[in-house]
Design a protein around this motif. Structure first.
Motif, PDB file in Angstrom:
ATOM      1  N   LEU A 117       9.518 -61.989  52.732  1.00 51.61           N
ATOM      2  CA  LEU A 117      10.921 -61.970  53.129  1.00 51.61           C
ATOM      3  C   LEU A 117      11.643 -60.793  52.474  1.00 51.61           C
ATOM      4  CD1 LEU A 117      11.825 -65.780  52.952  1.00 51.61           C
ATOM      5  CD2 LEU A 117      11.435 -64.399  54.995  1.00 51.61           C
ATOM      6  N   THR A 118      10.899 -59.748  52.151  1.00 51.39           N
ATOM      7  CA  THR A 118      11.512 -58.582  51.522  1.00 51.39           C
ATOM      8  C   THR A 118      12.413 -57.856  52.522  1.00 51.39           C
ATOM      9  OG1 THR A 118       9.552 -57.267  52.052  1.00 51.39           O
ATOM     10  CG2 THR A 118       9.650 -58.257  49.864  1.00 51.39           C
ATOM     11  N   ALA A 119      13.525 -57.352  52.015  1.00 45.19           N
ATOM     12  CA  ALA A 119      14.575 -56.788  52.871  1.00 45.19           C
ATOM     13  C   ALA A 119      14.091 -55.634  53.721  1.00 45.19           C
ATOM     14  CB  ALA A 119      15.753 -56.341  52.001  1.00 45.19           C
ATOM     15  N   ILE A 122      12.617 -56.642  57.064  1.00 44.84           N
ATOM     16  CA  ILE A 122      13.369 -57.505  57.971  1.00 44.84           C
ATOM     17  C   ILE A 122      14.702 -56.900  58.406  1.00 44.84           C
ATOM     18  CG2 ILE A 122      14.523 -59.752  58.167  1.00 44.84           C
ATOM     19  CD1 ILE A 122      12.398 -60.799  56.151  1.00 44.84           C
ATOM     20  N   VAL A 123      15.502 -56.474  57.433  1.00 44.60           N
ATOM     21  CA  VAL A 123      16.871 -56.039  57.708  1.00 44.60           C
ATOM     22  C   VAL A 123      16.931 -54.904  58.734  1.00 44.60           C
ATOM     23  CG1 VAL A 123      18.981 -55.071  56.715  1.00 44.60           C
ATOM     24  CG2 VAL A 123      17.749 -56.890  55.503  1.00 44.60           C
ATOM     25  N   PRO A 124      16.143 -53.809  58.580  1.00 41.41           N
ATOM     26  CA  PRO A 124      16.247 -52.713  59.565  1.00 41.41           C
ATOM     27  C   PRO A 124      15.833 -53.127  60.973  1.00 41.41           C
ATOM     28  CG  PRO A 124      15.104 -51.969  57.577  1.00 41.41           C
ATOM     29  CD  PRO A 124      15.206 -53.457  57.496  1.00 41.41           C
ATOM     30  N   GLN A 125      14.842 -54.024  61.075  1.00 41.67           N
ATOM     31  CA  GLN A 125      14.380 -54.422  62.409  1.00 41.67           C
ATOM     32  C   GLN A 125      15.420 -55.280  63.128  1.00 41.67           C
ATOM     33  OE1 GLN A 125      10.651 -55.527  60.455  1.00 41.67           O
ATOM     34  NE2 GLN A 125       9.595 -54.780  62.266  1.00 41.67           N
ATOM     35  N   LEU A 126      16.055 -56.183  62.403  1.00 38.35           N
ATOM     36  CA  LEU A 126      17.076 -57.017  63.043  1.00 38.35           C
ATOM     37  C   LEU A 126      18.348 -56.223  63.329  1.00 38.35           C
ATOM     38  CD1 LEU A 126      16.426 -60.371  61.220  1.00 38.35           C
ATOM     39  CD2 LEU A 126      16.243 -59.954  63.679  1.00 38.35           C
ATOM     40  N   ARG A 127      18.661 -55.275  62.468  1.00 42.57           N
ATOM     41  CA  ARG A 127      19.782 -54.379  62.774  1.00 42.57           C
ATOM     42  C   ARG A 127      19.483 -53.578  64.043  1.00 42.57           C
ATOM     43  NH1 ARG A 127      24.200 -51.746  61.871  1.00 42.57           N
ATOM     44  NH2 ARG A 127      24.302 -49.493  62.147  1.00 42.57           N
ATOM     45  N   ALA A 128      18.233 -53.111  64.171  1.00 41.02           N
ATOM     46  CA  ALA A 128      17.839 -52.374  65.372  1.00 41.02           C
ATOM     47  C   ALA A 128      17.931 -53.258  66.611  1.00 41.02           C
ATOM     48  CB  ALA A 128      16.427 -51.822  65.209  1.00 41.02           C
ATOM     49  N   GLY A 129      17.616 -54.539  66.463  1.00 40.24           N
ATOM     50  CA  GLY A 129      17.761 -55.465  67.591  1.00 40.24           C
ATOM     51  C   GLY A 129      19.204 -55.583  68.028  1.00 40.24           C
ATOM     52  N   MET A 130      20.122 -55.691  67.058  1.00 44.84           N
ATOM     53  CA  MET A 130      21.553 -55.741  67.378  1.00 44.84           C
ATOM     54  C   MET A 130      22.001 -54.452  68.067  1.00 44.84           C
ATOM     55  SD  MET A 130      24.807 -56.242  64.800  1.00 44.84           S
ATOM     56  CE  MET A 130      24.583 -54.600  64.104  1.00 44.84           C
ATOM     57  N   PRO A 169      22.783 -70.153  49.124  1.00 40.99           N
ATOM     58  CA  PRO A 169      22.806 -71.609  49.344  1.00 40.99           C
ATOM     59  C   PRO A 169      22.837 -72.026  50.818  1.00 40.99           C
ATOM     60  CG  PRO A 169      24.284 -71.020  47.550  1.00 40.99           C
ATOM     61  CD  PRO A 169      23.842 -69.730  48.175  1.00 40.99           C
ATOM     62  N   ASN A 170      23.290 -71.144  51.709  1.00 41.48           N
ATOM     63  CA  ASN A 170      23.314 -71.453  53.147  1.00 41.48           C
ATOM     64  C   ASN A 170      22.040 -71.027  53.859  1.00 41.48           C
ATOM     65  OD1 ASN A 170      25.986 -72.577  53.283  1.00 41.48           O
ATOM     66  ND2 ASN A 170      26.779 -70.507  52.996  1.00 41.48           N
ATOM     67  N   ARG A 171      21.046 -70.564  53.086  1.00 45.05           N
ATOM     68  CA  ARG A 171      19.756 -70.091  53.608  1.00 45.05           C
ATOM     69  C   ARG A 171      19.899 -68.803  54.418  1.00 45.05           C
ATOM     70  NH1 ARG A 171      16.082 -74.331  56.234  1.00 45.05           N
ATOM     71  NH2 ARG A 171      14.422 -73.212  55.153  1.00 45.05           N
ATOM     72  N   GLN A 172      20.955 -68.058  54.113  1.00 45.53           N
ATOM     73  CA  GLN A 172      21.094 -66.701  54.647  1.00 45.53           C
ATOM     74  C   GLN A 172      20.402 -65.762  53.653  1.00 45.53           C
ATOM     75  OE1 GLN A 172      23.004 -68.324  57.657  1.00 45.53           O
ATOM     76  NE2 GLN A 172      23.267 -66.120  57.658  1.00 45.53           N
ATOM     77  N   LEU A 173      19.867 -64.639  54.148  1.00 45.54           N
ATOM     78  CA  LEU A 173      19.186 -63.704  53.264  1.00 45.54           C
ATOM     79  C   LEU A 173      20.158 -63.083  52.263  1.00 45.54           C
ATOM     80  CD1 LEU A 173      16.649 -63.975  55.050  1.00 45.54           C
ATOM     81  CD2 LEU A 173      16.458 -61.479  54.990  1.00 45.54           C
ATOM     82  N   ASN A 174      19.753 -63.030  50.992  1.00 45.15           N
ATOM     83  CA  ASN A 174      20.576 -62.359  49.986  1.00 45.15           C
ATOM     84  C   ASN A 174      20.785 -60.891  50.353  1.00 45.15           C
ATOM     85  OD1 ASN A 174      20.902 -64.573  48.219  1.00 45.15           O
ATOM     86  ND2 ASN A 174      18.894 -64.208  47.319  1.00 45.15           N
ATOM     87  N   ALA A 175      19.749 -60.266  50.899  1.00 49.23           N
ATOM     88  CA  ALA A 175      19.806 -58.834  51.218  1.00 49.23           C
ATOM     89  C   ALA A 175      20.721 -58.534  52.395  1.00 49.23           C
ATOM     90  CB  ALA A 175      18.400 -58.304  51.506  1.00 49.23           C
ATOM     91  N   ASP A 176      20.915 -59.510  53.272  1.00 46.21           N
ATOM     92  CA  ASP A 176      21.791 -59.339  54.436  1.00 46.21           C
ATOM     93  C   ASP A 176      22.257 -60.725  54.865  1.00 46.21           C
ATOM     94  OD1 ASP A 176      23.015 -59.002  56.888  1.00 46.21           O
ATOM     95  OD2 ASP A 176      21.594 -57.501  57.595  1.00 46.21           O
ATOM     96  N   PRO A 177      23.471 -61.121  54.494  1.00 47.12           N
ATOM     97  CA  PRO A 177      23.937 -62.480  54.782  1.00 47.12           C
ATOM     98  C   PRO A 177      24.179 -62.784  56.259  1.00 47.12           C
ATOM     99  CG  PRO A 177      25.681 -61.183  53.759  1.00 47.12           C
ATOM    100  CD  PRO A 177      24.436 -60.351  53.705  1.00 47.12           C
ATOM    101  N   SER A 178      23.937 -61.814  57.130  1.00 48.78           N
ATOM    102  CA  SER A 178      24.034 -62.104  58.565  1.00 48.78           C
ATOM    103  C   SER A 178      22.731 -62.688  59.114  1.00 48.78           C
ATOM    104  CB  SER A 178      24.403 -60.839  59.344  1.00 48.78           C
ATOM    105  OG  SER A 178      23.333 -59.910  59.351  1.00 48.78           O
ATOM    106  N   ILE A 179      21.672 -62.713  58.294  1.00 45.62           N
ATOM    107  CA  ILE A 179      20.345 -63.167  58.752  1.00 45.62           C
ATOM    108  C   ILE A 179      20.043 -64.547  58.183  1.00 45.62           C
ATOM    109  CG2 ILE A 179      17.878 -62.677  58.754  1.00 45.62           C
ATOM    110  CD1 ILE A 179      18.612 -59.689  58.393  1.00 45.62           C
ATOM    111  N   ARG A 180      19.689 -65.484  59.043  1.00 47.54           N
ATOM    112  CA  ARG A 180      19.373 -66.863  58.643  1.00 47.54           C
ATOM    113  C   ARG A 180      17.872 -67.070  58.676  1.00 47.54           C
ATOM    114  NH1 ARG A 180      18.546 -72.119  57.816  1.00 47.54           N
ATOM    115  NH2 ARG A 180      20.372 -73.490  57.892  1.00 47.54           N
TER     116      ARG A 180
END
Length: 203
Positions: A117-119, A122-130, A169-180
């Motif tokens: 679950l390293t940033a 994950i983060v760049p790929q989901l940003r690219a999806g958006m 605590p909401n199970r959102q990624l620490n590295a990007d809180p827009s990702i669940r």
């Protein structure tokens, strides 16, 4: 022209390249599948996740999982008029699901991971999806005038049994809180609209 959610979906379905559609939403669900390797595997395994839809929908597979090295070199570009080599738009998340829920039109970007679950994975790929969803929406608007607000969420599904260090605590990624984050077993067979994400972005 702003269209009703159901009408916009029908227009989108008519415009898109069917080669990227993984599942057409028939039967009130979408099925996402991906091949993957574990260290002990001789040949790739296949993972399938079924998600129930609240209305019409379809799933795109943006990231091809071709294990043939020769074919990998010819992976189709998302934007055929742009060079795809090491460019920001060459990144892509695994899946995008478009669906209608009541009067709203949604897009969920989903990344499959084994355990990590390293940033940086994950983060760049989901940003690219958006970015891809935004580009698709604007292209259709520019050429046809069809428009609709899209409510977008980002998810990572993984096998990680102890993800706590990576999550708030909401199970959102620490590295990007827009990702669940969800474990694969939690989501398989569940209604897509019931998945929780504290971050919904409007496009």
């Amino acid at each position: 022209m702003t269209l009703a959610a159901g009408t916009y979906f029908e227009h989108l379905k008519a415009y898109v390249n069917r080669d990227y559609v993984m599942h057409d939403g028939s039967g009130g669900k979408v099925v996402l599948s991906e091949k993957y390797f574990r260290p002990e595997d001789v040949k790739p395994q296949e993972r399938k996740i079924e998600l129930l839809l609240p209305g019409p929908g379809m799933a795109f597979k943006l990231d091809h999982d071709d294990f043939d090295t020769a074919k990998k070199k010819s992976k189709p570009a998302l934007f055929h008029f742009l060079d795809d080599t090491a460019k920001p738009w060459s990144k892509r998340c695994d899946f995008v699901i478009f669906y209608v829920n009541g009067r709203a039109f949604h897009a969920d970007c989903i990344e499959f991971k084994s355990k990590s679950l390293t940033a940086e994975k994950i983060v760049p790929q989901l940003r690219a999806g958006m970015c891809w969803v935004t580009s698709l929406k604007r292209t259709i608007d520019h050429y046809t005038g069809d428009n609709r607000r899209i409510r977008l969420r980002k998810f990572v599904f993984a096998d990680n049994e102890n993800p706590g260090a990576y999550l708030d605590p909401n199970r959102q990624l620490n590295a990007d809180p827009s990702i669940r984050y969800y474990h694969f077993d939690e989501v398989n067979g569940q209604p897509l609209a019931d998945l929780q994400n504290t971050s919904v972005q409007e496009i």
